[in-house]
Design a protein around this motif. Structure first.
Motif, PDB file in Angstrom:
ATOM      1  N   TYR A  19       0.835  -1.206   0.000  1.00 27.83           N
ATOM      2  CA  TYR A  19       0.000   0.000   0.000  1.00 27.83           C
ATOM      3  C   TYR A  19       0.867   1.252   0.000  1.00 27.83           C
ATOM      4  O   TYR A  19       0.566   2.222  -0.687  1.00 27.83           O
ATOM      5  N   ILE A  20       1.957   1.217   0.776  1.00 23.44           N
ATOM      6  CA  ILE A  20       2.814   2.400   0.865  1.00 23.44           C
ATOM      7  C   ILE A  20       3.418   2.722  -0.500  1.00 23.44           C
ATOM      8  O   ILE A  20       3.357   3.852  -0.969  1.00 23.44           O
ATOM      9  N   VAL A  21       3.965   1.688  -1.127  1.00 18.25           N
ATOM     10  CA  VAL A  21       4.599   1.908  -2.432  1.00 18.25           C
ATOM     11  C   VAL A  21       3.596   2.486  -3.422  1.00 18.25           C
ATOM     12  O   VAL A  21       3.861   3.492  -4.099  1.00 18.25           O
ATOM     13  N   ILE A  22       2.419   1.863  -3.460  1.00 17.30           N
ATOM     14  CA  ILE A  22       1.411   2.326  -4.419  1.00 17.30           C
ATOM     15  C   ILE A  22       0.968   3.745  -4.071  1.00 17.30           C
ATOM     16  O   ILE A  22       0.886   4.622  -4.936  1.00 17.30           O
ATOM     17  N   ALA A  23       0.739   4.000  -2.780  1.00 16.39           N
ATOM     18  CA  ALA A  23       0.265   5.316  -2.362  1.00 16.39           C
ATOM     19  C   ALA A  23       1.286   6.395  -2.715  1.00 16.39           C
ATOM     20  O   ALA A  23       0.931   7.427  -3.289  1.00 16.39           O
ATOM     21  N   VAL A  24       2.560   6.138  -2.394  1.00 19.06           N
ATOM     22  CA  VAL A  24       3.586   7.157  -2.652  1.00 19.06           C
ATOM     23  C   VAL A  24       3.698   7.440  -4.147  1.00 19.06           C
ATOM     24  O   VAL A  24       3.735   8.595  -4.585  1.00 19.06           O
ATOM     25  N   MET A  25       3.714   6.371  -4.935  1.00 20.80           N
ATOM     26  CA  MET A  25       3.888   6.573  -6.369  1.00 20.80           C
ATOM     27  C   MET A  25       2.677   7.262  -6.981  1.00 20.80           C
ATOM     28  O   MET A  25       2.811   8.112  -7.872  1.00 20.80           O
ATOM     29  N   LEU A  26       1.485   6.907  -6.492  1.00 20.81           N
ATOM     30  CA  LEU A  26       0.287   7.565  -7.020  1.00 20.81           C
ATOM     31  C   LEU A  26       0.227   9.014  -6.581  1.00 20.81           C
ATOM     32  O   LEU A  26      -0.158   9.895  -7.343  1.00 20.81           O
ATOM     33  N   LEU A  27       0.618   9.257  -5.346  1.00 22.44           N
ATOM     34  CA  LEU A  27       0.596  10.628  -4.835  1.00 22.44           C
ATOM     35  C   LEU A  27       1.482  11.519  -5.707  1.00 22.44           C
ATOM     36  O   LEU A  27       1.064  12.576  -6.170  1.00 22.44           O
ATOM     37  N   LEU A  28       2.706  11.018  -5.956  1.00 22.48           N
ATOM     38  CA  LEU A  28       3.635  11.852  -6.718  1.00 22.48           C
ATOM     39  C   LEU A  28       3.230  11.983  -8.172  1.00 22.48           C
ATOM     40  O   LEU A  28       3.275  13.078  -8.733  1.00 22.48           O
ATOM     41  N   SER A  29       2.785  10.846  -8.758  1.00 20.25           N
ATOM     42  CA  SER A  29       2.405  10.956 -10.170  1.00 20.25           C
ATOM     43  C   SER A  29       1.157  11.826 -10.289  1.00 20.25           C
ATOM     44  O   SER A  29       1.035  12.617 -11.236  1.00 20.25           O
ATOM     45  N   GLY A  30       0.260  11.721  -9.311  1.00 17.73           N
ATOM     46  CA  GLY A  30      -0.939  12.550  -9.314  1.00 17.73           C
ATOM     47  C   GLY A  30      -0.585  14.026  -9.184  1.00 17.73           C
ATOM     48  O   GLY A  30      -1.171  14.900  -9.853  1.00 17.73           O
ATOM     49  N   MET A  31       0.403  14.264  -8.334  1.00 20.09           N
ATOM     50  CA  MET A  31       0.861  15.634  -8.131  1.00 20.09           C
ATOM     51  C   MET A  31       1.394  16.233  -9.442  1.00 20.09           C
ATOM     52  O   MET A  31       0.995  17.321  -9.846  1.00 20.09           O
ATOM     53  N   TYR A  32       2.256  15.449 -10.090  1.00 21.59           N
ATOM     54  CA  TYR A  32       2.816  15.938 -11.353  1.00 21.59           C
ATOM     55  C   TYR A  32       1.725  16.092 -12.407  1.00 21.59           C
ATOM     56  O   TYR A  32       1.760  17.010 -13.226  1.00 21.59           O
ATOM     57  N   MET A 102       4.409  -2.188 -11.149  1.00 24.39           N
ATOM     58  CA  MET A 102       3.649  -1.741 -12.316  1.00 24.39           C
ATOM     59  C   MET A 102       2.211  -1.364 -11.986  1.00 24.39           C
ATOM     60  O   MET A 102       1.539  -0.731 -12.813  1.00 24.39           O
ATOM     61  N   ILE A 103       1.710  -1.734 -10.814  1.00 27.58           N
ATOM     62  CA  ILE A 103       0.314  -1.391 -10.485  1.00 27.58           C
ATOM     63  C   ILE A 103       0.090   0.122 -10.535  1.00 27.58           C
ATOM     64  O   ILE A 103      -0.779   0.580 -11.295  1.00 27.58           O
ATOM     65  N   PRO A 104       0.850   0.933  -9.804  1.00 26.30           N
ATOM     66  CA  PRO A 104       0.601   2.380  -9.888  1.00 26.30           C
ATOM     67  C   PRO A 104       0.883   2.928 -11.284  1.00 26.30           C
ATOM     68  O   PRO A 104       0.238   3.880 -11.718  1.00 26.30           O
ATOM     69  N   MET A 105       1.814   2.297 -11.992  1.00 26.31           N
ATOM     70  CA  MET A 105       2.115   2.762 -13.345  1.00 26.31           C
ATOM     71  C   MET A 105       0.931   2.488 -14.260  1.00 26.31           C
ATOM     72  O   MET A 105       0.610   3.282 -15.144  1.00 26.31           O
ATOM     73  N   GLY A 106       0.262   1.352 -14.018  1.00 27.25           N
ATOM     74  CA  GLY A 106      -0.920   1.020 -14.816  1.00 27.25           C
ATOM     75  C   GLY A 106      -2.046   2.006 -14.544  1.00 27.25           C
ATOM     76  O   GLY A 106      -2.828   2.345 -15.447  1.00 27.25           O
ATOM     77  N   ILE A 107      -2.100   2.463 -13.277  1.00 28.71           N
ATOM     78  CA  ILE A 107      -3.180   3.387 -12.921  1.00 28.71           C
ATOM     79  C   ILE A 107      -3.048   4.721 -13.685  1.00 28.71           C
ATOM     80  O   ILE A 107      -4.035   5.425 -13.874  1.00 28.71           O
ATOM     81  N   THR A 108      -1.850   5.007 -14.156  1.00 30.15           N
ATOM     82  CA  THR A 108      -1.685   6.264 -14.923  1.00 30.15           C
ATOM     83  C   THR A 108      -2.523   6.253 -16.200  1.00 30.15           C
ATOM     84  O   THR A 108      -2.725   7.296 -16.806  1.00 30.15           O
ATOM     85  N   LEU A 109      -3.006   5.068 -16.559  1.00 28.63           N
ATOM     86  CA  LEU A 109      -3.893   4.978 -17.716  1.00 28.63           C
ATOM     87  C   LEU A 109      -5.122   5.873 -17.495  1.00 28.63           C
ATOM     88  O   LEU A 109      -5.635   6.476 -18.445  1.00 28.63           O
ATOM     89  N   ILE A 110      -5.560   5.953 -16.232  1.00 31.95           N
ATOM     90  CA  ILE A 110      -6.710   6.816 -15.924  1.00 31.95           C
ATOM     91  C   ILE A 110      -6.393   8.269 -16.285  1.00 31.95           C
ATOM     92  O   ILE A 110      -7.219   8.954 -16.879  1.00 31.95           O
ATOM     93  N   TYR A 111      -5.176   8.708 -15.953  1.00 29.20           N
ATOM     94  CA  TYR A 111      -4.783  10.079 -16.294  1.00 29.20           C
ATOM     95  C   TYR A 111      -4.888  10.292 -17.802  1.00 29.20           C
ATOM     96  O   TYR A 111      -5.385  11.306 -18.274  1.00 29.20           O
ATOM     97  N   GLN A 112      -4.376   9.304 -18.481  1.00 30.85           N
ATOM     98  CA  GLN A 112      -4.341   9.397 -19.930  1.00 30.85           C
ATOM     99  C   GLN A 112      -5.755   9.470 -20.489  1.00 30.85           C
ATOM    100  O   GLN A 112      -6.026  10.244 -21.402  1.00 30.85           O
ATOM    101  N   ILE A 113      -6.681   8.682 -19.889  1.00 24.14           N
ATOM    102  CA  ILE A 113      -8.064   8.693 -20.365  1.00 24.14           C
ATOM    103  C   ILE A 113      -8.699  10.052 -20.071  1.00 24.14           C
ATOM    104  O   ILE A 113      -9.398  10.628 -20.909  1.00 24.14           O
TER     105      ILE A 113
END
Lengths: 233, 340
Positions: A19-32, A102-113
């Motif tokens: 959860y920590i890894v996913i949360a941190v990566m999503l937080l930062l990618s979401g921020m950017y 790759m889970i948080p990286m896959g979630i970036t698909l939502i950003y793209q959509i």
């Protein structure tokens, strides 16, 4: 291999690390992503090129436990006395780490959509981003896995892994700081970041793919070697 | 089932196992006995393929553990000294994992149910392993070894840390398992090995110093059958009388143990049976015998003597047939110093 993979995936989510890894990566990618939207810029590669260092720093957290903790808890005795090949255990663990990465990286698909509703987007470039982060991630994870096989302490594996990641991040700086030609060219050629940036800027260079895959193969092989050598010691 | 030939394991200059050879046939329950650090676990770790061997060979079910590790390992269920458990999993999850890891072919749920029942862990099936007591963890460790129903079970000090009740349960379990499996159990506690194993391998300093049944070991080694005697009467005269009996080599007074009586240790000649004479003489003089025992050497004694290096036994079934296992002079020397 699937048994080890399933077990490690489950472990990531019974312990907070997943959860920590996913949360941190999503937080930062979401921020950017939000910065990007604010500046009305519609190329998601901005997100990918910005999160490269955090991805490098997250990798050791993902891998530090994998072999060190098994050794400490002596569970490796169950693994290595089971009728399976050592390499399939190594591979199962690596795949679990890679999947989590790759889970948080896959979630970036939502950003793209989301972006696709408002702007014209380049899907090919997005694919190149994903391929780039996957390859660099796999490379740094295989190094982390190797480090984890060297020690019984996940703390040491984590800290050492972080140090390696930090070194990898700085390698471009070394290339420019040291004024010796062969050294600079060596540093540039092994630089994860500049090779990764080639993907995010949409340059497709086959040598970059070969480079990252070679790193993965070499370090998985080293991991296998270290584990096997411990048996022969 | 298991064949070990001239097995050696070296860690740098330290020799952990020295030229060990033995065969274990199907259905045997064999005990590895030896002091801590004797090499029991090392041999077990080699047999299970966890560590490698330096020289020699080990085959399990006809497969060499070095050349065909996967086939050989398929025959083995191993409970190491420290049960290899993932603390963050529940018992059921963990056993499912082991089932998948070993690529077992039996139907999953009934197979694991059966094992849980056998080792009585059904009631903790859904608890996290980290919350289990030592006894339960040990049982989960055995369950893990039983997954896949292997022919050979190798259990390294399975009863360490268990309470007496659990130990008895465990012995029963091992006996029950022994009906369908070849079992190797190691321990540094004699009574435990004696209780479940018919055959005992005594290991000391990496060498197999004895390999026989418990009874034979006791018989072979207790050639000096000392007699212990407790009598009421005057010390000097009793000694004189006893020494007067034909076949008595020496008499030693051990002092007063029970008030008003004296204890003696009598060493007779090996072939002579002096018990009747002793009884008759003493009763003639009206010195009542309160206690009279022959000292059959217990396994405890044998073990201590063997691992002390004071004794040599003919080993059976080893490569050096009919030869005496000789102890290195350094051990003998150190014992001499101890004696002084």
């Amino acid at each position: 291999m699937t048994a080890v993979f399933k077990r490690e995936m489950k472990a990531y989510f019974t312990m907070p690390v997943g959860y920590i890894v996913i949360a941190v990566m999503l937080l930062l990618s979401g921020m950017y992503f939000s910065y990007m939207c604010k500046s009305s810029y519609s190329n998601i590669s901005f997100v990918f090129s910005s999160i490269s260092s955090i991805a490098l720093l997250m990798a050791p957290i993902i891998t530090m436990r994998l072999f060190s903790e098994d050794r400490k808890q002596k569970v490796d005795q169950a693994l290595f006395t089971a009728p399976v090949k050592l390499i399939s255990i190594v591979f199962g663990k690596f795949l679990a780490a890679f999947t989590l990465f790759m889970i948080p990286m896959g979630i970036t698909l939502i950003y793209q959509i989301v972006l696709a509703f408002t702007a014209d987007i380049n899907w090919l470039l997005y694919l190149s981003d994903i391929l780039g982060i996957a390859l660099m991630g796999a490379a740094i994870l295989s190094i982390g896995l190797f480090i984890s096989a060297l020690t019984e302490s996940q703390m040491i594996a984590g800290i050492f892994g972080m140090a390696v990641s930090f070194f990898i991040m700085q390698i471009d700086y070394f290339a420019s700081a040291v004024n010796v030609e062969w050294f600079s060219s060596f540093c540039t050629s092994v630089s994860f970041i500049s090779r990764y940036n080639a993907f995010t800027s949409g340059q497709f260079d086959f040598s970059n793919i070969v480079f990252f895959i070679s790193v993965v193969v070499i370090f998985l092989y080293f991991t296998h070697l270290v584990l096997d050598k411990k048996r022969w010691a | 089932m298991i064949e070990v030939k001239n097995l050696s394991k070296r860690y740098g200059a330290h020799i952990a196992v020295k030229d060990a050879s033995f065969t274990i046939s199907k259905g045997e329950i064999v005990g590895f006995l030896g002091p801590n650090g004797a090499g029991k676990s090392t041999i077990m770790n080699i047999l299970t393929g966890y560590i490698s061997l330096t020289s020699g060979s080990a085959t399990i079910g006809g497969f060499d553990i070095v050349d065909h590790p996967e086939q050989a390992k398929r025959h083995i269920g191993y409970l190491p000294e420290h049960p290899p458990l993932y603390l963050d999993m529940t018992v059921r999850e963990y056993l499912n994992f082991i089932y998948d890891l070993k690529k077992v072919k039996f139907p999953k749920k009934p197979h694991i149910d059966e094992i849980c029942k056998l080792v009585s862990i059904e009631d903790v099936e859904n608890r996290l392993i980290k919350n289990l007591s030592k006894g339960y963890r040990q049982r989960v460790g055995v369950a893990q070894a039983l997954v896949g129903n292997p022919d050979v079970l190798i259990l390294d000090e399975p009863t360490v840390g268990l309470d007496p009740k659990q130990i008895t349960q465990f012995r029963k379990l091992i006996e029950a398992l022994g009906k369908h499996h070849t079992v190797i159990v190691s321990s540094h506690i004699l009574s435990e090995i004696q209780a479940v194993c018919k055959r005992i391998l005594i290991i000391n300093d990496g060498e197999i110093v004895a390999d026989d049944t418990a009874d034979n070991l006791a018989k072979n080694l207790s050639s000096d059958h000392t007699l212990n005697l407790r009598v009421q009467g005057p010390q000097a005269e009793i000694e004189k009388t006893l020494l007067g009996i034909r076949g008595v080599l020496s008499v030693k007074c051990l002092g007063v143990v029970e008030k008003g009586s004296l204890d003696f240790e009598i060493e007779p000649e090996e072939t002579a049976d002096v018990r009747k004479d002793i009884f008759n003489r003493l009763s003639d003089r009206k010195w009542p015998i309160l206690e009279f025992t022959t000292e059959e050497m217990s396994l405890e004694h044998i073990f201590l003597r063997l691992t002390d290096g004071k004794f040599t036994v003919p080993t059976k079934k080893t490569a050096k047939k009919n030869t005496e296992v000789e102890f290195t002079s350094s051990i003998l020397d150190s014992n001499k110093e101890d004696d002084e």
